[in-house]
Design an enzyme around this catalytic site. Structure first.
Site, mmCIF file in Angstrom:
data_model
loop_
_atom_site.group_PDB
_atom_site.id
_atom_site.type_symbol
_atom_site.label_atom_id
_atom_site.label_comp_id
_atom_site.label_asym_id
_atom_site.label_seq_id
_atom_site.Cartn_x
_atom_site.Cartn_y
_atom_site.Cartn_z
ATOM 1 N N GLY A 81 1.062 -1.043 -0.121
ATOM 2 C CA GLY A 81 -0.053 -0.064 0.044
ATOM 3 C C GLY A 81 0.785 1.200 0.117
ATOM 4 O O GLY A 81 0.214 1.929 0.200
ATOM 5 N N GLU A 93 4.980 -5.906 1.241
ATOM 6 C CA GLU A 93 4.031 -6.269 0.088
ATOM 7 C C GLU A 93 3.791 -5.254 -0.367
ATOM 8 O O GLU A 93 2.505 -5.221 -1.255
ATOM 9 C CB GLU A 93 3.011 -7.245 0.129
ATOM 10 C CG GLU A 93 2.764 -8.800 1.243
ATOM 11 C CD GLU A 93 1.334 -8.808 1.574
ATOM 12 O OE1 GLU A 93 0.586 -8.233 1.661
ATOM 13 O OE2 GLU A 93 0.706 -10.116 1.635
ATOM 14 N N PRO A 94 4.966 -4.452 -1.075
ATOM 15 C CA PRO A 94 4.830 -3.307 -2.176
ATOM 16 C C PRO A 94 4.388 -4.301 -3.699
ATOM 17 O O PRO A 94 4.814 -4.793 -4.127
ATOM 18 C CB PRO A 94 6.456 -2.852 -2.334
ATOM 19 C CG PRO A 94 6.717 -3.973 -2.225
ATOM 20 C CD PRO A 94 6.231 -4.863 -0.934
ATOM 21 N N ARG A 145 2.173 -1.351 -6.275
ATOM 22 C CA ARG A 145 2.341 -0.173 -6.801
ATOM 23 C C ARG A 145 3.922 0.254 -6.810
ATOM 24 O O ARG A 145 4.396 0.777 -7.779
ATOM 25 C CB ARG A 145 1.652 0.512 -6.337
ATOM 26 C CG ARG A 145 0.672 2.455 -6.982
ATOM 27 C CD ARG A 145 0.759 2.667 -5.918
ATOM 28 N NE ARG A 145 -0.660 2.058 -5.266
ATOM 29 C CZ ARG A 145 -2.275 2.521 -6.106
ATOM 30 N NH1 ARG A 145 -2.300 2.545 -6.384
ATOM 31 N NH2 ARG A 145 -2.922 1.306 -5.423
ATOM 32 N N ARG A 205 -8.437 3.924 -13.508
ATOM 33 C CA ARG A 205 -8.534 3.925 -12.505
ATOM 34 C C ARG A 205 -8.912 5.338 -12.058
ATOM 35 O O ARG A 205 -9.912 5.637 -11.154
ATOM 36 C CB ARG A 205 -7.204 4.228 -11.740
ATOM 37 C CG ARG A 205 -6.412 3.225 -11.459
ATOM 38 C CD ARG A 205 -4.991 3.119 -10.995
ATOM 39 N NE ARG A 205 -4.769 2.948 -9.718
ATOM 40 C CZ ARG A 205 -4.924 4.359 -9.259
ATOM 41 N NH1 ARG A 205 -3.891 5.706 -10.492
ATOM 42 N NH2 ARG A 205 -4.563 4.346 -8.104
ATOM 43 N N CYS A 265 -17.291 4.743 -25.496
ATOM 44 C CA CYS A 265 -18.935 5.116 -25.056
ATOM 45 C C CYS A 265 -19.373 5.689 -23.815
ATOM 46 O O CYS A 265 -20.112 4.337 -23.111
ATOM 47 C CB CYS A 265 -19.959 4.441 -25.807
ATOM 48 S SG CYS A 265 -19.309 4.093 -27.585
ATOM 49 N N TYR A 317 -1.901 -1.550 -11.436
ATOM 50 C CA TYR A 317 -3.247 -1.411 -11.779
ATOM 51 C C TYR A 317 -4.060 -0.715 -13.141
ATOM 52 O O TYR A 317 -4.849 -0.551 -12.935
ATOM 53 C CB TYR A 317 -4.137 -0.999 -10.977
ATOM 54 C CG TYR A 317 -3.034 -1.793 -9.080
ATOM 55 C CD1 TYR A 317 -3.926 -3.146 -8.502
ATOM 56 C CD2 TYR A 317 -2.494 -0.760 -8.963
ATOM 57 C CE1 TYR A 317 -3.586 -3.253 -7.549
ATOM 58 C CE2 TYR A 317 -2.184 -1.264 -7.079
ATOM 59 C CZ TYR A 317 -2.542 -2.509 -7.279
ATOM 60 O OH TYR A 317 -1.903 -3.249 -5.762
HETATM 61 C C1 LIG Z 1 -3.358 -5.227 -3.055
HETATM 62 C C2 LIG Z 1 -2.588 -5.540 -1.945
HETATM 63 C C3 LIG Z 1 -1.009 -5.307 -1.767
HETATM 64 C C4 LIG Z 1 -0.603 -4.974 -2.739
HETATM 65 O O1 LIG Z 1 -1.154 -3.054 -2.861
HETATM 66 P P1 LIG Z 1 -0.437 -2.015 -3.529
HETATM 67 O O2 LIG Z 1 -0.565 -0.881 -2.714
HETATM 68 O O3 LIG Z 1 0.105 -2.334 -4.579
HETATM 69 O O4 LIG Z 1 1.647 -2.103 -2.409
HETATM 70 C C5 LIG Z 1 -0.186 -5.797 -0.916
HETATM 71 N N1 LIG Z 1 -0.238 -7.023 0.061
HETATM 72 C C6 LIG Z 1 -2.143 -7.145 0.036
HETATM 73 C C7 LIG Z 1 -2.742 -8.583 1.023
HETATM 74 C C8 LIG Z 1 -3.016 -6.973 -0.475
HETATM 75 O O5 LIG Z 1 -4.159 -6.597 -1.269
#
Ligand SMILES: *Cc1c(COP(=O)(O)O)cnc(C)c1O
Length: 463
Positions: free
Chosen positions: A278, A320-321, A323, A360, A391, A421
């Protein structure tokens, strides 16, 4: 986000309409390095290049719209995350941001692990040779088939998201005669977005098991009773496009508190915690994201501090990056088709893609920047809205941006920071053909996902 009128103003507009924009940059030809992939430059002839290839050559070979991904930048970002977190932590790339076999190979080579959240993502990861023990399976409603394939393949982690799923995964592992490592995803009561986080009204969402009212503690109790499951830790993911570390601080504190409660009740110290992804990126020059080493330092300190306070051994951390790794590495290249001036309002610039390659903006009002990349221009800035060819009047790619007022059909525009995304959420709306993803590195370009064809569309339509 500031909303201010540019004193010089666009043509025909004495009073600027409402919108999310700041004054145009002093020079519209400048490319802010924070929002563009690392090797992007504007050459002496005014044409923009990435990985040593000009957008004119790239358009010639691959057409538009297309995503161009700076492979060296992608790999550098993987290494930066890996180095920042060091040997005591694992970096899982969130595959849902963008996944292809080439990406899986890069991740493997750079020593990252991989999060998947569907059978399709799992199949891609395995097909490209990611070792199963470096894969984690996520999702709030994994099917039995998905769970079975993951357990059979021997994935290193399944993140449990509900009470039903605890029973479901245990049952499948038992049938297959395996002991499956799992984490429990908890909802810590923090929801973070862009520049703020909210520490109330949090449990009202579909993901995870609430810490509040003892649900998560009950999940731990159930998992510990099941021989087919090996509980390795607790998982928390609080949101996306986050700039403020305060949300992670609250999350880490609450997860560590649960670890302390688990030790108290069961006499076991769980060895892992996962604080999710995130982390935000710069979509426009207004965004100021943290570097991986700053994030690693902040998260490491929070976890260490909380564990010391609770008298716990420091667990192995994972992040868990998605983005933050792939987002900044790509831009979408479009060709301008029409330029329509609305007196006193703004100019609508139509490009040859739209909501089918970038949903997005329509989905959550995302902000983007855009630049003319096939030439330079000294013309006055005009307030523009870059729209697609679909459209829907909500088919907007860039809601508010300044572009040179001599913009004309045939010019090439690029929208930076579309690596995450965009292709992964692309659709065939209006039977659009989903664009290719082209990896560019050191003067060479190759499609890692090719452009869809009308034959592809007709093949699915069985008549
Ligand atoms: C979507 C998600 C991420 C990655 O989020 P980013 O905003 O892309 O870094 C990591 N962990 C989990 C569980 C997610 O659902």
């Amino acid at each position: 986000m500031s909303r201010s009128a540019h004193p010089a103003g666009p043509r025909h507009a004495d009073v600027l309409p409402e919108g999310h924009y700041t004054a145009p940059p002093a020079d519209l030809n400048d490319l802010d390095p924070r929002v563009w992939a690392r090797t992007v430059r504007r050459d002496a002839d005014g044409v923009v290049t990435v990985g040593g290839m000009s957008v004119a050559e790239l358009k010639e070979e691959f057409g538009t719209p297309a995503y161009f991904l700076d492979e060296d930048d992608f790999r550098a970002r993987c290494r930066a995350w890996k180095d920042a977190f060091g040997e005591d932590a694992d970096v899982f790339y969130a595959g849902k941001a963008f996944l292809s076999r080439a990406v899986v190979r890069w991740l493997h080579e750079e020593g990252l692990n991989l999060d998947v959240c569907s059978g399709g993502e799992l199949a891609t990861a395995l097909a490209a040779g990611m070792p199963a023990e470096r894969i984690a399976l996520h999702g709030n409603n994994k099917s039995e088939g998905e769970i079975r394939r993951a357990v059979e393949a021997g994935v290193g982690r399944i993140v449990l998201d509900s009470f039903q799923e605890i029973a479901r995964v245990a049952h499948i592992a038992e049938q297959l005669g395996k002991r499956q490592p799992v984490q429990i995803r908890v909802t810590v009561g923090v929801e973070a977005h862009t520049h703020e986080f909210i520490a109330t009204a949090h449990e009202d969402q579909k993901f995870g098991i609430a810490l509040a009212d003892g649900q998560a503690a009950e999940a731990v109790r159930r998992v510990l009773k099941l021989d087919a499951l090996e509980l390795t830790g607790i998982h928390s993911h609080i949101g996306s496009q986050i700039f403020d570390m305060a949300g992670f601080e609250v999350s880490a504190r609450r997860v560590v508190q649960l670890l302390a409660d688990v030790r108290e009740e069961h006499g076991v110290e769980l060895p892992e915690i996962d604080l999710g992804g995130g982390l935000g990126i710069a979509y426009t020059s207004d965004d100021d994201p943290r570097e991986p080493h700053e994030i690693a330092k902040a998260l490491g300190e929070i976890v260490r501090h909380e564990c010391e306070a609770a008298g716990l051994r420091v667990p192995r951390l994972s992040v868990e990056p998605g983005r933050a790794i792939v987002g900044p590495t790509a831009f979408t290249l479009y060709e301008v088709g029409t330029v329509k001036e609305l007196e006193g309002l703004r100019t609508y610039v139509s490009v040859d893609g739209g909501m089918s390659d970038n949903i997005r903006t329509a989905l959550y009002d995302a902000e983007y920047s855009v630049a003319l990349v096939s030439r330079t221009s000294d013309a006055a800035p005009m307030l523009s809205r870059v729209v697609g060819k679909h459209c829907e009047s909500g088919d907007i790619v860039v809601r508010d941006a300044f572009l040179p007022s001599d913009l004309a059909p045939g010019d090439l525009l690029a929208v930076p920071a579309t690596g995450a995304y965009c292709r992964s959420m692309a659709s065939n709306y209006n039977h659009a053909l989903r664009p290719p993803v082209v990896a560019v590195s050191q003067g060479e370009a190759r499609a890692i996902v090719r452009r869809e064809t009308e034959e592809d569309l007709l093949r699915l339509d069985v008549g």
